[in-house]
Enzyme design. Sequence first.
Site, PDB file in Angstrom:
ATOM      1  N   CYS A  21       0.855  -1.180   0.000  1.00  0.00           N
ATOM      2  CA  CYS A  21       0.000   0.000   0.000  1.00  0.00           C
ATOM      3  C   CYS A  21       0.894   1.233   0.000  1.00  0.00           C
ATOM      4  O   CYS A  21       1.781   1.362   0.841  1.00  0.00           O
ATOM      5  CB  CYS A  21      -0.854  -0.063   1.264  1.00  0.00           C
ATOM      6  SG  CYS A  21      -1.551   1.482   1.798  1.00  0.00           S
ATOM      7  N   GLU A  22       0.702   2.133  -0.952  1.00  0.00           N
ATOM      8  CA  GLU A  22       1.614   3.275  -1.026  1.00  0.00           C
ATOM      9  C   GLU A  22       1.318   4.319   0.036  1.00  0.00           C
ATOM     10  O   GLU A  22       2.087   5.250   0.223  1.00  0.00           O
ATOM     11  CB  GLU A  22       1.581   3.916  -2.416  1.00  0.00           C
ATOM     12  CG  GLU A  22       0.352   4.737  -2.690  1.00  0.00           C
ATOM     13  CD  GLU A  22       0.422   5.451  -4.035  1.00  0.00           C
ATOM     14  OE1 GLU A  22       1.281   5.100  -4.858  1.00  0.00           O
ATOM     15  OE2 GLU A  22      -0.393   6.351  -4.250  1.00  0.00           O
ATOM     16  N   HIS A  23       0.212   4.155   0.720  1.00  0.00           N
ATOM     17  CA  HIS A  23      -0.157   5.149   1.726  1.00  0.00           C
ATOM     18  C   HIS A  23       0.390   4.807   3.104  1.00  0.00           C
ATOM     19  O   HIS A  23       0.673   5.693   3.900  1.00  0.00           O
ATOM     20  CB  HIS A  23      -1.674   5.308   1.785  1.00  0.00           C
ATOM     21  CG  HIS A  23      -2.253   5.776   0.489  1.00  0.00           C
ATOM     22  ND1 HIS A  23      -3.464   5.345  -0.006  1.00  0.00           N
ATOM     23  CD2 HIS A  23      -1.771   6.633  -0.439  1.00  0.00           C
ATOM     24  CE1 HIS A  23      -3.694   5.926  -1.167  1.00  0.00           C
ATOM     25  NE2 HIS A  23      -2.681   6.714  -1.457  1.00  0.00           N
ATOM     26  N   HIS A  24       0.511   3.514   3.400  1.00  0.00           N
ATOM     27  CA  HIS A  24       0.945   3.107   4.727  1.00  0.00           C
ATOM     28  C   HIS A  24       2.152   2.181   4.717  1.00  0.00           C
ATOM     29  O   HIS A  24       2.647   1.807   5.789  1.00  0.00           O
ATOM     30  CB  HIS A  24      -0.195   2.406   5.487  1.00  0.00           C
ATOM     31  CG  HIS A  24      -1.406   3.249   5.681  1.00  0.00           C
ATOM     32  ND1 HIS A  24      -2.473   3.248   4.817  1.00  0.00           N
ATOM     33  CD2 HIS A  24      -1.706   4.160   6.636  1.00  0.00           C
ATOM     34  CE1 HIS A  24      -3.379   4.099   5.227  1.00  0.00           C
ATOM     35  NE2 HIS A  24      -2.954   4.666   6.340  1.00  0.00           N
ATOM     36  N   CYS A  30      -3.603  -2.564   5.846  1.00  0.00           N
ATOM     37  CA  CYS A  30      -3.784  -1.263   6.485  1.00  0.00           C
ATOM     38  C   CYS A  30      -5.197  -1.119   7.025  1.00  0.00           C
ATOM     39  O   CYS A  30      -5.444  -0.301   7.912  1.00  0.00           O
ATOM     40  CB  CYS A  30      -3.467  -0.129   5.516  1.00  0.00           C
ATOM     41  SG  CYS A  30      -4.358  -0.192   3.970  1.00  0.00           S
ATOM     42  N   HIS A  56      -6.421  -5.638   2.437  1.00  0.00           N
ATOM     43  CA  HIS A  56      -5.466  -4.571   2.728  1.00  0.00           C
ATOM     44  C   HIS A  56      -5.127  -4.613   4.211  1.00  0.00           C
ATOM     45  O   HIS A  56      -5.977  -4.355   5.060  1.00  0.00           O
ATOM     46  CB  HIS A  56      -6.080  -3.212   2.364  1.00  0.00           C
ATOM     47  CG  HIS A  56      -6.245  -3.017   0.890  1.00  0.00           C
ATOM     48  ND1 HIS A  56      -5.630  -2.006   0.190  1.00  0.00           N
ATOM     49  CD2 HIS A  56      -6.933  -3.731  -0.027  1.00  0.00           C
ATOM     50  CE1 HIS A  56      -5.950  -2.103  -1.084  1.00  0.00           C
ATOM     51  NE2 HIS A  56      -6.742  -3.132  -1.243  1.00  0.00           N
ATOM     52  N   GLN A  77      -4.769  -0.095  -5.333  1.00  0.00           N
ATOM     53  CA  GLN A  77      -5.357  -1.240  -6.042  1.00  0.00           C
ATOM     54  C   GLN A  77      -6.019  -0.855  -7.362  1.00  0.00           C
ATOM     55  O   GLN A  77      -5.928  -1.585  -8.345  1.00  0.00           O
ATOM     56  CB  GLN A  77      -6.356  -1.967  -5.136  1.00  0.00           C
ATOM     57  CG  GLN A  77      -6.779  -3.317  -5.703  1.00  0.00           C
ATOM     58  CD  GLN A  77      -7.689  -4.090  -4.783  1.00  0.00           C
ATOM     59  OE1 GLN A  77      -7.583  -3.978  -3.570  1.00  0.00           O
ATOM     60  NE2 GLN A  77      -8.587  -4.879  -5.361  1.00  0.00           N
TER      61      GLN A  77
END
Lengths: 264, 222
Positions: A155-158, A226, A224, A196
Amino acid sequence: MEHPKHTQHGPGEKKDSGDGGSVLNGHFDGLVKRPAGAGTVRAAAPQPPGAESGSHRAAASSVMESWREERTRSLEDNEMSLPSIAAAYTTILRGLGEDPQRQGLLKTPWRAATAMQFFTKGYQEKIIDVLNDAIFDEDHDEMVIVKDIDMFSMCEHHLVPIFGRVHIGYLPNKRVLGLSKLARIVEIYSRRLQVQERLTKQIAVAITEALQPTGVGVVIEATHMCMVMRGVQKMNSKTVTSTMLGVFREDPKTRDEFLRLIRS
Amino acid sequence: MNGHCNDTVEECHCNNGFSDLIIDTKKSAVHRKHETSRKEAEDKSRLPAIEAAYTSILRELGEDTDRQGLLRTPLRAAKAMQFLTKGYHETVDDILNNAIFDEDHDEMVIVKDIDMFSLCEHHLVPFFGKVRVCVICYCHVSMCAITLCLSVQERLTKQIAMGILEALQPKGVAVVIEAAHMCMVMRGVQKMNSRTVTSTMLGVYLEDPKTREEFLTLSQHA
């Protein structure tokens, strides 16, 4: 469904996922007449690495560049950046209140750094290298489906894992792809920092550009971490995204057949 | 903190006696009861350093840290990491103290399918699975969520068992953890379906094979 090719910084995070896709979906002519400006747009980017996946620029050109992208990372780059990544992990361990000198953690920064490079090894590979030899001329015009391809991404956010399954179907137009190459396309795009929605579209577009098939459908079902391990902490939730191009988009019966076959 | 258990692992290589093992881990548990290696209040002040470390990692991986999707990622990742290791600012005492009641019940109490998430201390990659806990004692306790910290599955199993042992002094404790390790699934050997099972049996579960068998049968029953 027309969308402006050059997008401004619109609101919300869905920029990368939703907008540019409709420019491509079903409009194969648009793909063939690739704007010559794609090359210059890339040159103007602040940094070449990773610019392919999800830039601010027209999502259309950035996704179409997938076919021609420069390799962003080499094995030598990996070796050279390993010490700094390991040092960063040592800082993280200390910041978390752990003792990096204790036996169990002594080599953890190095292991974690190597692991992270492995999880982003998609940046080292180009579609063109993987696919070029495995496109064959076949007089087959029935659906080809490869389903339940295990997929692991970050996940590029977390920076927390995403894992799930990818189902790919396409209707060949005189050209078929070696089956394992579909899995390799999934690998190249999933072993990156991803969202995704973008991953689904990138896979679909790569197959479209390689084979010019009558249609492509990609469905991803993923969990996910996250959402499971932190935040809302919903154990059993799954995220499903899909991209339908060409006849899969236009003809509901074809789409239906694909969806039914991947369920069985 | 987890380091204390490490010392005991080394010690038990020297002592082969099982009872020694129990005593040694008990020692670490006493330490663990009263101290936390991280205070919750400190979390915020430590965030910038972890954030900077993540920014550096992203750059070294070849990513563009100015792109929209990654702009706040270092902060989010730092907070996520702090959450995933929040077990460091909790003690067994805090969690259990108020929830122990006297009951005249001396049969097995099994709590199973407790979802567990932890971080492998070798690769900093998650591992997750289910925990089955069984206790025979004269009291009742509300089972709590498993604390999160950097772990090795064997140690985690033992820590859970020891925590319960100390809090309740039961006739026996059994803990079984079945987990999938992302460090084996996502990288390395890449075996999708492998699961690691570890167990700790203490007290009557250790001494009496019939009791152990009853637990294992009951807890595996769907």
